[in-house]
Design a protein around this motif. Structure first.
Motif, PDB file in Angstrom:
ATOM      1  N   ARG A  18       0.836  -1.195   0.000  1.00 19.60           N
ATOM      2  CA  ARG A  18       0.000   0.000   0.000  1.00 19.60           C
ATOM      3  C   ARG A  18       0.873   1.248   0.000  1.00 19.60           C
ATOM      4  NH1 ARG A  18      -1.317   1.824   5.594  1.00 19.60           N
ATOM      5  NH2 ARG A  18       0.086   0.738   7.011  1.00 19.60           N
ATOM      6  N   ASN A  19       0.220   2.398  -0.114  1.00 19.35           N
ATOM      7  CA  ASN A  19       0.848   3.705   0.049  1.00 19.35           C
ATOM      8  C   ASN A  19       2.103   3.884  -0.828  1.00 19.35           C
ATOM      9  OD1 ASN A  19      -1.137   4.587   1.862  1.00 19.35           O
ATOM     10  ND2 ASN A  19      -0.082   3.690   3.610  1.00 19.35           N
ATOM     11  N   ILE A  20       3.202   4.362  -0.244  1.00 20.25           N
ATOM     12  CA  ILE A  20       4.387   4.691  -1.034  1.00 20.25           C
ATOM     13  C   ILE A  20       4.943   3.460  -1.744  1.00 20.25           C
ATOM     14  CG2 ILE A  20       6.794   5.430  -0.866  1.00 20.25           C
ATOM     15  CD1 ILE A  20       5.919   7.408   1.311  1.00 20.25           C
ATOM     16  N   GLY A  21       5.000   2.336  -1.046  1.00 18.48           N
ATOM     17  CA  GLY A  21       5.533   1.120  -1.671  1.00 18.48           C
ATOM     18  C   GLY A  21       4.730   0.693  -2.878  1.00 18.48           C
ATOM     19  N   ILE A  24       5.426   3.051  -5.781  1.00 18.13           N
ATOM     20  CA  ILE A  24       6.740   2.769  -6.392  1.00 18.13           C
ATOM     21  C   ILE A  24       6.647   1.568  -7.316  1.00 18.13           C
ATOM     22  CG2 ILE A  24       9.093   2.006  -5.914  1.00 18.13           C
ATOM     23  CD1 ILE A  24       8.907   3.634  -3.281  1.00 18.13           C
ATOM     24  N   ALA A  25       6.058   0.484  -6.826  1.00 19.80           N
ATOM     25  CA  ALA A  25       5.945  -0.723  -7.646  1.00 19.80           C
ATOM     26  C   ALA A  25       5.192  -0.452  -8.936  1.00 19.80           C
ATOM     27  CB  ALA A  25       5.248  -1.827  -6.842  1.00 19.80           C
ATOM     28  N   VAL A  26       4.094   0.297  -8.844  1.00 16.03           N
ATOM     29  CA  VAL A  26       3.287   0.589 -10.028  1.00 16.03           C
ATOM     30  C   VAL A  26       4.053   1.467 -11.004  1.00 16.03           C
ATOM     31  CG1 VAL A  26       1.196   1.759 -10.835  1.00 16.03           C
ATOM     32  CG2 VAL A  26       1.090   0.259  -8.837  1.00 16.03           C
ATOM     33  N   ASP A  27       4.767   2.469 -10.500  1.00 18.35           N
ATOM     34  CA  ASP A  27       5.493   3.362 -11.402  1.00 18.35           C
ATOM     35  C   ASP A  27       6.653   2.642 -12.088  1.00 18.35           C
ATOM     36  OD1 ASP A  27       5.607   5.810 -12.663  1.00 18.35           O
ATOM     37  OD2 ASP A  27       6.902   6.736 -11.170  1.00 18.35           O
ATOM     38  N   GLU A 217       2.719   9.035  -5.227  1.00 19.25           N
ATOM     39  CA  GLU A 217       3.189   9.016  -6.618  1.00 19.25           C
ATOM     40  C   GLU A 217       4.374   9.960  -6.829  1.00 19.25           C
ATOM     41  OE1 GLU A 217      -0.550   7.157  -6.241  1.00 19.25           O
ATOM     42  OE2 GLU A 217      -0.019   9.215  -5.680  1.00 19.25           O
ATOM     43  N   GLU A 218       4.414  11.058  -6.073  1.00 15.19           N
ATOM     44  CA  GLU A 218       5.539  11.984  -6.196  1.00 15.19           C
ATOM     45  C   GLU A 218       6.822  11.371  -5.634  1.00 15.19           C
ATOM     46  OE1 GLU A 218       3.734  16.445  -6.181  1.00 15.19           O
ATOM     47  OE2 GLU A 218       3.247  15.226  -4.419  1.00 15.19           O
ATOM     48  N   VAL A 219       6.699  10.599  -4.575  1.00 13.92           N
ATOM     49  CA  VAL A 219       7.857   9.867  -4.066  1.00 13.92           C
ATOM     50  C   VAL A 219       8.280   8.797  -5.071  1.00 13.92           C
ATOM     51  CG1 VAL A 219       8.746   8.452  -2.181  1.00 13.92           C
ATOM     52  CG2 VAL A 219       7.109  10.288  -1.704  1.00 13.92           C
ATOM     53  N   ALA A 220       7.302   8.106  -5.635  1.00 16.86           N
ATOM     54  CA  ALA A 220       7.596   7.055  -6.603  1.00 16.86           C
ATOM     55  C   ALA A 220       8.338   7.596  -7.818  1.00 16.86           C
ATOM     56  CB  ALA A 220       6.300   6.374  -7.049  1.00 16.86           C
ATOM     57  N   SER A 221       7.997   8.796  -8.245  1.00 17.10           N
ATOM     58  CA  SER A 221       8.681   9.390  -9.401  1.00 17.10           C
ATOM     59  C   SER A 221      10.161   9.582  -9.125  1.00 17.10           C
ATOM     60  CB  SER A 221       8.039  10.739  -9.749  1.00 17.10           C
ATOM     61  OG  SER A 221       6.726  10.570 -10.219  1.00 17.10           O
ATOM     62  N   LEU A 226      15.827   7.653 -10.002  1.00 12.24           N
ATOM     63  CA  LEU A 226      17.113   7.178  -9.508  1.00 12.24           C
ATOM     64  C   LEU A 226      17.412   5.748  -9.959  1.00 12.24           C
ATOM     65  CD1 LEU A 226      17.010   8.608  -5.880  1.00 12.24           C
ATOM     66  CD2 LEU A 226      18.559   9.325  -7.720  1.00 12.24           C
ATOM     67  N   ALA A 227      16.372   4.985 -10.232  1.00 12.45           N
ATOM     68  CA  ALA A 227      16.554   3.603 -10.686  1.00 12.45           C
ATOM     69  C   ALA A 227      16.763   3.497 -12.188  1.00 12.45           C
ATOM     70  CB  ALA A 227      15.338   2.767 -10.295  1.00 12.45           C
TER      71      ALA A 227
END
Length: 248
Positions: A18-21, A24-27, A217-221, A226-227
């Motif tokens: 959920r949430n940030i994790g 990230i996975a989706v992005d 989503e902003e964290v995921a971006s 970086l990846a």
């Protein structure tokens, strides 16, 4: 046309139910990655994240386990390699953030936070090294936190663990740079997430120059950047995503 800069890459995202994790996975999936979605025990939520990854254009598999158990990180890494044949991107997001004054904390409380928020990152990176060294664009990204740099009351164990992540990032960047592996941390500020408990007390006094909370989503971006292949000259850094709450 959608950017598929991670096409063919394999990513492991811990704490991705959920949430940030999840974001990230989706992005990463949107970028073309094949993603191993890790969760502690909520298999249904992890499967929902996997479904969203596939909907975004990636492939996904799920693995469950308590990363605070020293035997589990290597098993989760092996699950990613078994599912997709390798590993290029390790995102260490899993964490707990309990509150409590130092007077109220037992040593067991301290160790529980350190085991998940810090020790597991070391163990994941160590287990992933052979696969990451075999990749031509390997990246490790850990998720830190604003209070690890600014401080706050009632979270001595959490703040210590998150601050230590910045040091671990620099140390790993030095050790793994010769192998072409980049190592960075993303440190979110106040993010609009779904919480299972009460709002942390220190949030009431937090402000930033943008006057709003960020989104997962902003964290995921930031993690996806970086990846990705465009950030191969960036390592040993902490990227703050906090709306200007802390400027370094």
């Amino acid at each position: 046309m959608q950017n598929r800069e991670l096409e063919g890459r394999v990513a492991l995202v811990t704490g991705a139910s959920r949430n940030i994790g999840r974001a990230i996975a989706v992005d990463l999936g949107r970028g073309g990655a094949r993603v191993l979605v890790h969760a502690h025990r909520d298999g249904d939520a992890a499967e929902e994240t996997a479904r969203l990854v596939r909907e975004a254009g990636g492939e996904a598999a799920v693995a469950l386990g308590d990363l605070a158990d020293p035997a589990v990180p290597a098993r989760i890494v092996e699950a990613a390699i078994s599912a997709f044949g390798g590993l290029d991107i390790l995102v260490a997001n899993a964490a707990i953030r309990p509150e409590g004054t130092i007077e109220s904390l037992a040593y067991e409380d301290w160790r529980a936070v350190m085991a998940l928020c810090l020790d597991s990152v070391f163990l994941l990176a160590k287990a992933a090294l052979p696969a990451l060294k075999a990749s031509d664009q390997a990246a490790i990204v850990s998720i830190g936190g604003l209070t690890g740099h600014s401080g706050a009351s009632g979270r001595v164990h959490v703040i210590s663990a998150k601050a230590a992540l910045a040091g671990l990032t620099k140390a790993l960047a030095h050790d793994l740079g010769p192998d072409g592996i980049t190592v960075n941390t993303v440190a979110p500020g106040l993010i609009e997430t779904q919480r299972s408990g009460a709002e942390p007390a220190h949030h009431a006094s937090r402000t930033n120059v943008l006057g709003r909370r960020g989104s997962p989503e902003e964290v995921a971006s930031a993690v996806r950047m970086l990846a990705g292949p465009s950030m191969r000259y960036v390592t040993g850094q902490t990227l703050h995503v906090n709306g200007g709450a802390l400027m370094v």
